[in-house]
Motif scaffolding. Structure first.
Motif, short mmCIF file in Angstrom:
data_model
loop_
_atom_site.label_atom_id
_atom_site.label_comp_id
_atom_site.label_asym_id
_atom_site.label_seq_id
_atom_site.Cartn_x
_atom_site.Cartn_y
_atom_site.Cartn_z
N ALA A 66 0.83 -1.20 0.00
CA ALA A 66 0.00 0.00 0.00
C ALA A 66 0.87 1.26 0.00
CB ALA A 66 -0.94 -0.01 1.20
N PHE A 67 1.96 1.23 0.76
CA PHE A 67 2.88 2.38 0.77
C PHE A 67 3.44 2.65 -0.63
CE2 PHE A 67 3.08 1.98 5.39
CZ PHE A 67 3.22 3.30 5.78
N LEU A 68 3.94 1.58 -1.27
CA LEU A 68 4.56 1.76 -2.59
C LEU A 68 3.54 2.25 -3.61
CD1 LEU A 68 6.98 -1.20 -3.34
CD2 LEU A 68 7.43 0.99 -2.26
N ILE A 69 2.36 1.60 -3.61
CA ILE A 69 1.36 1.95 -4.63
C ILE A 69 0.90 3.39 -4.45
CG2 ILE A 69 -0.96 1.46 -5.53
CD1 ILE A 69 -0.50 -1.47 -4.79
N LEU A 70 0.59 3.73 -3.21
CA LEU A 70 0.06 5.08 -2.98
C LEU A 70 1.08 6.15 -3.38
CD1 LEU A 70 -2.46 6.48 -2.18
CD2 LEU A 70 -1.90 6.17 0.22
N SER A 71 2.36 5.85 -3.21
CA SER A 71 3.39 6.86 -3.54
C SER A 71 3.35 7.25 -5.02
CB SER A 71 4.79 6.33 -3.22
OG SER A 71 4.84 5.94 -1.89
N PHE A 72 3.32 6.25 -5.90
CA PHE A 72 3.30 6.66 -7.32
C PHE A 72 1.89 7.02 -7.78
CE2 PHE A 72 2.75 2.01 -7.94
CZ PHE A 72 1.69 1.99 -8.83
N TYR A 73 0.91 6.43 -7.10
CA TYR A 73 -0.48 6.71 -7.45
C TYR A 73 -0.80 8.19 -7.25
CZ TYR A 73 -5.18 4.86 -8.34
OH TYR A 73 -6.39 4.55 -8.90
N PHE B 253 10.04 5.85 -9.60
CA PHE B 253 8.65 5.70 -10.04
C PHE B 253 8.46 4.33 -10.71
CE2 PHE B 253 5.26 6.05 -13.12
CZ PHE B 253 4.32 6.89 -12.54
N GLY B 254 9.33 4.04 -11.68
CA GLY B 254 9.21 2.79 -12.43
C GLY B 254 9.38 1.57 -11.53
N ALA B 255 10.32 1.65 -10.60
CA ALA B 255 10.57 0.52 -9.70
C ALA B 255 9.35 0.28 -8.81
CB ALA B 255 11.81 0.78 -8.85
N PHE B 256 8.76 1.36 -8.31
CA PHE B 256 7.58 1.20 -7.44
C PHE B 256 6.43 0.56 -8.21
CE2 PHE B 256 8.18 4.49 -3.75
CZ PHE B 256 9.42 3.94 -3.49
N VAL B 257 6.24 1.00 -9.45
CA VAL B 257 5.16 0.43 -10.26
C VAL B 257 5.40 -1.05 -10.47
CG1 VAL B 257 4.00 0.45 -12.51
CG2 VAL B 257 4.69 2.61 -11.47
N PHE B 258 6.64 -1.38 -10.88
CA PHE B 258 6.94 -2.77 -11.20
C PHE B 258 6.87 -3.66 -9.96
CE2 PHE B 258 9.51 -6.52 -11.84
CZ PHE B 258 9.13 -6.93 -13.10
N ILE B 259 7.52 -3.25 -8.89
CA ILE B 259 7.57 -4.11 -7.70
C ILE B 259 6.19 -4.33 -7.11
CG2 ILE B 259 8.45 -4.30 -5.34
CD1 ILE B 259 10.91 -2.73 -6.29
N SER B 260 5.38 -3.27 -7.09
CA SER B 260 4.06 -3.46 -6.50
C SER B 260 3.18 -4.36 -7.36
CB SER B 260 3.38 -2.12 -6.22
OG SER B 260 3.28 -1.36 -7.40
N SER B 261 3.03 -4.02 -8.64
CA SER B 261 2.11 -4.80 -9.49
C SER B 261 2.64 -6.19 -9.81
CB SER B 261 1.87 -4.13 -10.84
OG SER B 261 1.33 -2.88 -10.68
N ASN B 262 3.89 -6.28 -10.15
CA ASN B 262 4.38 -7.54 -10.71
C ASN B 262 5.06 -8.44 -9.68
OD1 ASN B 262 3.44 -6.26 -12.94
ND2 ASN B 262 5.30 -6.45 -14.15
N VAL B 263 5.31 -7.95 -8.49
CA VAL B 263 5.92 -8.79 -7.47
C VAL B 263 5.00 -8.93 -6.24
CG1 VAL B 263 7.90 -9.18 -5.96
CG2 VAL B 263 8.24 -8.15 -8.24
N SER C 297 3.15 -9.16 -16.80
CA SER C 297 2.54 -7.83 -16.77
C SER C 297 1.02 -7.91 -16.80
CB SER C 297 3.00 -6.97 -17.95
OG SER C 297 4.38 -6.77 -17.87
N ALA C 298 0.49 -8.87 -17.57
CA ALA C 298 -0.97 -9.02 -17.64
C ALA C 298 -1.50 -9.46 -16.28
CB ALA C 298 -1.34 -10.03 -18.72
N LEU C 299 -0.79 -10.37 -15.63
CA LEU C 299 -1.23 -10.82 -14.31
C LEU C 299 -1.16 -9.66 -13.32
CD1 LEU C 299 -2.07 -13.36 -12.64
CD2 LEU C 299 0.32 -13.52 -11.93
N GLY C 300 -0.03 -8.95 -13.35
CA GLY C 300 0.14 -7.82 -12.43
C GLY C 300 -0.93 -6.76 -12.65
N GLN C 301 -1.23 -6.50 -13.92
CA GLN C 301 -2.25 -5.50 -14.23
C GLN C 301 -3.63 -5.96 -13.75
OE1 GLN C 301 -2.24 -2.45 -15.02
NE2 GLN C 301 -4.40 -2.17 -15.52
N ALA C 302 -3.92 -7.26 -13.88
CA ALA C 302 -5.21 -7.76 -13.40
C ALA C 302 -5.31 -7.56 -11.89
CB ALA C 302 -5.38 -9.24 -13.77
N PHE C 303 -4.25 -7.88 -11.18
CA PHE C 303 -4.27 -7.71 -9.73
C PHE C 303 -4.39 -6.23 -9.36
CE2 PHE C 303 -3.40 -11.55 -7.24
CZ PHE C 303 -3.28 -12.48 -8.26
#
Ligand code: TRP
Length: 444
Positions: free
Chosen positions: A101-108, A368-378, A222-228
């Protein structure tokens, strides 16, 4: 809601209220900003097909699992695992969710800040009568300014904090019910205009004709991460909402309605954007600015476009707000119910900290990119994996069934659900994740 005693926890007043709030969490920048940008960068139709498959086969079951955990425990995620799980290690799933939640909200908050800028630009006529090239430049100039994006990020975080302090009922339910349907209407108007642009067909072909040669393990992840990400699942937001759902309501219906609404909005956003991308001679694979570079051009060709443009960015911003409050709520519920910190203190401390991370996202696009990737895809896929394992193997099946059948109702798909949760989802998430980040290739 600050209380630990579940009888005095705040709840939703109506059935529609829960669906509206959960849909409010799901529908947001993920549908309108992130989805088109992921489709564009992952080759179009093939990505869409895999995405839709993941929504149905994995997303809905994970959402249902989360709703069930939350409602059964009547607690935030961390508290839920503490109550339901036999072993302490399960609490780490809750901790991971709070971390996500911390990571997502930061870039969100940063991207939501961009929408605030576009509301401002639209109101002051800063986007009208501009060529596609000028529109493109406006985004670059705005982004290079740094200070203004930072100020918008801070303003958005402030708004999020103020809504969260208002509490669940008054804060969330009131806004979502009216505004999300209105957003849907505007997107449909945009679609109609986009589809009548010259060259629209090419955009539709990009979106809907799958080119299987474009599928790679990374595209699938990426498709899985985007679905989540789009469904707000895998980190406890939905469990927290589940804890507010009355025991009499059937969770299966909630999961399906929310997922359907969320997917519909993403698709309609894609149907507006890709025809326009090709009609204006742009590239589908672009940076995070895609929607901001493309959509103003459609409005500019529309009768009454300026008004629609103001409304659209305003509603997008509100959609972002109904998502960001769900993220902040997870952290605040955890801090107040588990760490016994006052809600007010927890809200402001978290808001301050996340604003700091948001500033880092503005200043460094790599962060920014790392937060997006780590949150959605990891983090989200891992969270989802643990959630289905928990429901499939740790909880007793009879208990799961009882919670899903809520007060004597029937849940006809229970067998299918359990099969997916025990076998399909864990294996699929595991393989897609390990292959997507390259671990399987290292081993084999
Ligand atoms: N789903 C939201 C969107 O599409 C973002 C979001 C809100 C979210 N809460 C979440 C994503 C929890 C993952 C987890 O914009």
């Amino acid at each position: 809601m600050a209380n630990i005693d579940s009888s005095s926890r705040d709840g939703f007043t109506s059935k529609f209220g829960v669906i509206a709030a959960a849909a409010g969490s799901a529908i947001g920048l993920g549908n309108i900003w992130k989805f088109p940008y992921e489709v564009g960068n992952n080759g179009g139709g093939a990505f869409l097909l895999i995405y839709l498959f993941f929504i149905v086969a994995i997303g809905i079951p994970v959402m249902l699992s989360e709703l069930m955990i939350g409602r059964k425990a009547q607690k935030n995620v961390f508290g839920a695992f503490k109550l339901l799980a036999p072993h302490k290690a399960w609490r780490l799933v809750g901790v991971m969710g709070v971390f996500a939640a911390f990571l997502i909200l930061s870039f969100y908050a940063v991207v939501a800040g961009w929408t605030l800028e576009y509301v401002y630009l639209a109101v002051t006529n800063g986007l009208a009568n501009k060529t596609p090239e000028e529109i493109n430049n406006i985004f670059d100039v705005f982004m290079s300014g740094k200070l203004i994006p930072v100020l918008w990020t801070l303003l958005f975080m402030l708004l999020t904090a103020l809504v969260v302090l208002g509490g669940i009922k008054n804060g969330i339910e009131k806004y979502t019910k009216v505004l999300m349907p209105l957003l849907l209407v505007i997107i449909i108007v945009l679609d109609i205009k986009a589809l009548t642009l010259e060259g629209a067909g090419e955009g539709l072909a990009f979106l809907f004709n799958p080119d299987f040669a474009k599928i790679t393990p990374q595209v699938i992840l990426s498709a899985l991460g985007q679905a989540f990400f789009s469904l707000s699942i895998g980190m406890g937001v939905i469990a927290t909402y589940g804890s507010y759902i009355p025991k009499s309501q059937r969770l299966g219906n909630t999961a399906i309605s929310v997922s359907f609404a969320d997917t519909l909005i993403a698709l309609l956003a894609g149907i507006a954007i890709f025809p326009a991308v090709f009609a204006f001679g742009m590239e589908p694979a672009q940076d995070e600015g895609l929607v901001f570079r493309v959509l103003p051009n459609i409005f500019n060709q529309m009768a009454g476009g300026s008004l629609f443009q103001v409304l659209f960015f305003l509603l997008l911003c509100i959609a972002a707000l109904t998502s960001s409050i769900s993220l902040l709520e997870v952290i605040v519920a955890y801090m107040s119910e588990e760490l016994k910190i006052k809600r007010r203190t927890a809200t402001w401390a978290t808001t301050g900290f996340i604003s700091g991370l948001g500033v880092l996202c503005v200043l460094f696009s790599s962060v920014f990119g790392a937060f997006v990737f780590i949150s959605s895809n990891v983090l989200l896929p891992l969270g989802g994996l643990f959630i289905v394992i928990f429901v499939g193997y740790v909880l007793k099946q009879a208990e799961v069934k009882q919670e899903l059948e809520a007060h004597g109702g029937r849940f006809n798909l229970f067998k299918v659900f359990i099969f997916i949760v025990r076998y399909i989802a864990p294996i699929a998430i595991g393989v897609v994740f390990l292959k997507g980040i390259g671990v399987i290739d290292l081993i084999l």
